[in-house]
Motif scaffolding. Structure first.
Motif, PDB file in Angstrom:
ATOM      1  N   HIS A   1      50.704  76.709  15.295  1.00  0.00           N
ATOM      2  CA  HIS A   1      51.863  76.771  14.434  1.00  0.00           C
ATOM      3  C   HIS A   1      53.046  76.475  14.981  1.00  0.00           C
ATOM      4  N   GLU A   2      53.067  77.240  16.237  1.00  0.00           N
ATOM      5  CA  GLU A   2      54.316  77.100  17.167  1.00  0.00           C
ATOM      6  C   GLU A   2      54.510  75.572  17.661  1.00  0.00           C
ATOM      7  N   VAL A   3      53.628  75.095  17.815  1.00  0.00           N
ATOM      8  CA  VAL A   3      53.577  73.563  18.246  1.00  0.00           C
ATOM      9  C   VAL A   3      53.920  72.683  16.971  1.00  0.00           C
ATOM     10  N   ILE A   4      53.639  72.872  16.165  1.00  0.00           N
ATOM     11  CA  ILE A   4      53.848  72.057  14.680  1.00  0.00           C
ATOM     12  C   ILE A   4      55.141  72.459  14.408  1.00  0.00           C
ATOM     13  N   ILE A   5      55.867  73.280  14.329  1.00  0.00           N
ATOM     14  CA  ILE A   5      57.192  73.721  14.182  1.00  0.00           C
ATOM     15  C   ILE A   5      58.099  72.975  15.168  1.00  0.00           C
ATOM     16  N   GLY A   6      57.657  73.085  16.394  1.00  0.00           N
ATOM     17  CA  GLY A   6      58.366  72.308  17.374  1.00  0.00           C
ATOM     18  C   GLY A   6      58.663  70.676  17.270  1.00  0.00           C
ATOM     19  N   LYS A   7      57.388  70.230  16.482  1.00  0.00           N
ATOM     20  CA  LYS A   7      57.260  68.858  16.289  1.00  0.00           C
ATOM     21  C   LYS A   7      57.857  68.255  15.198  1.00  0.00           C
ATOM     22  N   THR A   8      58.161  69.237  14.063  1.00  0.00           N
ATOM     23  CA  THR A   8      58.570  68.870  12.839  1.00  0.00           C
ATOM     24  C   THR A   8      60.017  69.490  12.360  1.00  0.00           C
ATOM     25  N   ASP A   9      60.732  69.783  13.464  1.00  0.00           N
ATOM     26  CA  ASP A   9      62.131  70.256  13.091  1.00  0.00           C
ATOM     27  C   ASP A   9      62.190  71.544  12.083  1.00  0.00           C
ATOM     28  N   GLY A  10      61.232  72.506  12.547  1.00  0.00           N
ATOM     29  CA  GLY A  10      61.222  73.677  12.019  1.00  0.00           C
ATOM     30  C   GLY A  10      59.969  73.867  11.034  1.00  0.00           C
ATOM     31  N   GLY A  11      58.936  73.164  10.848  1.00  0.00           N
ATOM     32  CA  GLY A  11      57.778  73.267   9.923  1.00  0.00           C
ATOM     33  C   GLY A  11      57.539  71.962   9.164  1.00  0.00           C
ATOM     34  N   VAL A  12      56.377  71.775   8.467  1.00  0.00           N
ATOM     35  CA  VAL A  12      56.373  70.774   7.855  1.00  0.00           C
ATOM     36  C   VAL A  12      56.481  71.241   6.259  1.00  0.00           C
ATOM     37  N   ASP A  13      56.639  70.252   5.295  1.00  0.00           N
ATOM     38  CA  ASP A  13      56.873  70.463   4.069  1.00  0.00           C
ATOM     39  C   ASP A  13      55.724  71.092   3.218  1.00  0.00           C
ATOM     40  N   TYR A  14      54.551  70.460   3.641  1.00  0.00           N
ATOM     41  CA  TYR A  14      53.258  70.918   3.059  1.00  0.00           C
ATOM     42  C   TYR A  14      52.211  71.239   4.084  1.00  0.00           C
ATOM     43  N   SER A  15      51.453  72.177   4.002  1.00  0.00           N
ATOM     44  CA  SER A  15      50.176  72.529   4.670  1.00  0.00           C
ATOM     45  C   SER A  15      49.078  72.899   3.875  1.00  0.00           C
ATOM     46  N   PHE A  16      47.952  72.201   4.501  1.00  0.00           N
ATOM     47  CA  PHE A  16      46.750  72.547   3.438  1.00  0.00           C
ATOM     48  C   PHE A  16      45.533  73.166   4.192  1.00  0.00           C
ATOM     49  N   GLU A  17      45.227  74.258   4.009  1.00  0.00           N
ATOM     50  CA  GLU A  17      43.978  74.921   4.320  1.00  0.00           C
ATOM     51  C   GLU A  17      42.716  74.427   3.877  1.00  0.00           C
ATOM     52  N   CYS A  18      42.066  73.825   4.541  1.00  0.00           N
ATOM     53  CA  CYS A  18      40.727  72.996   4.321  1.00  0.00           C
ATOM     54  C   CYS A  18      39.550  73.426   5.113  1.00  0.00           C
ATOM     55  N   VAL A  19      39.280  74.644   5.470  1.00  0.00           N
ATOM     56  CA  VAL A  19      38.493  75.123   6.305  1.00  0.00           C
ATOM     57  C   VAL A  19      37.484  76.126   5.594  1.00  0.00           C
TER      58      VAL A  19
END
Length: 380
Positions: free
Chosen positions: A230-248
């Motif tokens: 989640h820290e990697v994603i936050i760093g790549k998307t300027d603070g986090g994504v608009d939507y996330s989906f848990e599909c596991v």
């Protein structure tokens, strides 16, 4: 393989000759739970397509020969839920993994040597099955049933979750945790909605090439990083994504997906099924700062009202289904197909029933009991 008896449909029920059935991990999840509940013997399977063989008293929507999809969540059209535009649930005919008998008389339509066999959300691992009419959707006869069976669960759940339920906007960013059929359905829906940045996260890199063909722009394996994903994603998307989906189907992954969302407006949608008793533990501050955690069954799609639209989109080449089928096997090889699924080697494997003298191969689940099914005539 053994023969089982499939009784005629009773009032409000439809008997379907299953032609194609695909595998979903939910069958494995609740096979394991059923061992604890004692609901055995039981016929699993819930993602399928077929043809109506006969109908019970009072059924006017269907007739012999109709091409149909059995679905695990129903639509009566009359209850408060069905009349609402806010939900696709039905008060009486909703998905119920614990129900092992028919609603009208609390009896099963399956038996072997006089012993009843429990039902499971369609019981499509049988040549014939009987379901309430509220769980059946009529489809265009020109559409290929071997592809449409995917719409009765996985693809619709993913596609609907992003396109129909979350209503992903054009230009938005999306993170998808789990690149199985549901996750790739989310990706296809997000792409149709015009999402600008779609990130797919999975520990199995073999899924990445397929994910890119269905709309994922960037693939990540959490094991490749020395810090939480989640820290990697936050760093790549300027603070986090608009939507996330848990599909596991993992409580831990729900927490990670939530942490990947941008504060202020980020929305996390739970699409996977957690079969155990694990819970999500999140600090209230995550929500006080504007994040939303929600979930959806069948992607928020009303089966009878909206599935025909998805069929039309597929026929018009606006929607992909063929890409999800990685293996095609005859039904006696269903155990092999489950191994592909459990090893992460397949998205969807569908089994074709090889019709011979009205008796074909069918199967319970995961190598416990293998059976064939025969259907009694309406007057038998």
């Amino acid at each position: 393989m053994e023969d089982i008896q499939v009784d005629p449909p009773q009032k409000g029920e439809v008997r379907i000759r299953i032609l194609f059935t695909s595998l979903c991990h939910t069958d494995v999840t609740f096979w394991q739970d059923s061992l604890k509940l004692g609901l055995f013997p039981r016929i699993f399977g819930h993602e399928a397509s077929g043809i109506v063989e006969s109908v019970g008293e009072g059924v006017t929507e269907f007739q012999e020969g109709d091409h149909v999809l059995p679905v695990f969540t129903g639509e009566c059209g009359d209850c408060r839920y069905c009349k609402s535009t806010k939900s696709n649930l039905c008060k009486k005919f909703r998905g119920d993994v614990k129900r092992g008998v028919m609603i009208c008389d609390n009896k099963s339509r399956f038996s072997v040597r006089g012993k009843s066999i429990y039902f499971f959300m369609g019981s499509t691992f049988s040549e014939y099955t009987v379901v309430e009419q509220e769980y059946v959707v009529k489809v265009n006869r020109a559409a290929p049933l071997d592809k449409l069976c995917l719409l009765s669960c996985g693809v619709t759940t993913g596609l609907g979750s992003s396109w129909n339920f979350a209503k992903v906007e054009k230009g938005s960013s999306v993170a998808i945790f789990g690149l199985g059929t549901i996750g790739l359905g989310v990706a296809e829906g997000a792409k149709l909605s015009g999402a600008a940045h779609i990130i797919g996260i999975d520990t199995n890199p073999l899924k990445f090439d397929k994910a890119r063909t269905l709309g994922v722009r960037e693939c990540m394996n959490p094991n490749d990083f020395d810090r939480p994903i989640h820290e990697v994603i936050i760093g790549k998307t300027d603070g986090g994504v608009d939507y996330s989906f848990e599909c596991v189907g993992s409580a831990n992954v729900v927490q990670t997906a939530l942490l990947s969302c941008h504060e202020g407006w980020g929305k996390t949608v739970v699409c996977g099924v957690e079969g155990g008793n694990k819970t999500v533990n999140s600090h209230p501050q995550l929500f006080l700062y504007g994040r939303t955690l929600t979930g959806t069954l069948f992607g928020g799609v009303k089966p009878k009202s909206e599935l025909p639209t998805l069929v039309a989109m597929y026929m018009n080449k606006e929607l992909q289904l063929d890409q999800y089928i990685t293996h095609t096997l005859p039904f006696p090889q269903i155990n092999e197909a489950f191994e592909f699924l459990l090893q992460g080697k397949s998205l969807r494997s569908w089994e074709c029933y090889n019709i011979a003298n009205s008796v074909v191969n069918a199967h319970f689940v995961h190598g416990l009991w293998k059976r064939q099914s025969i259907a009694l005539g309406s007057n038998d």
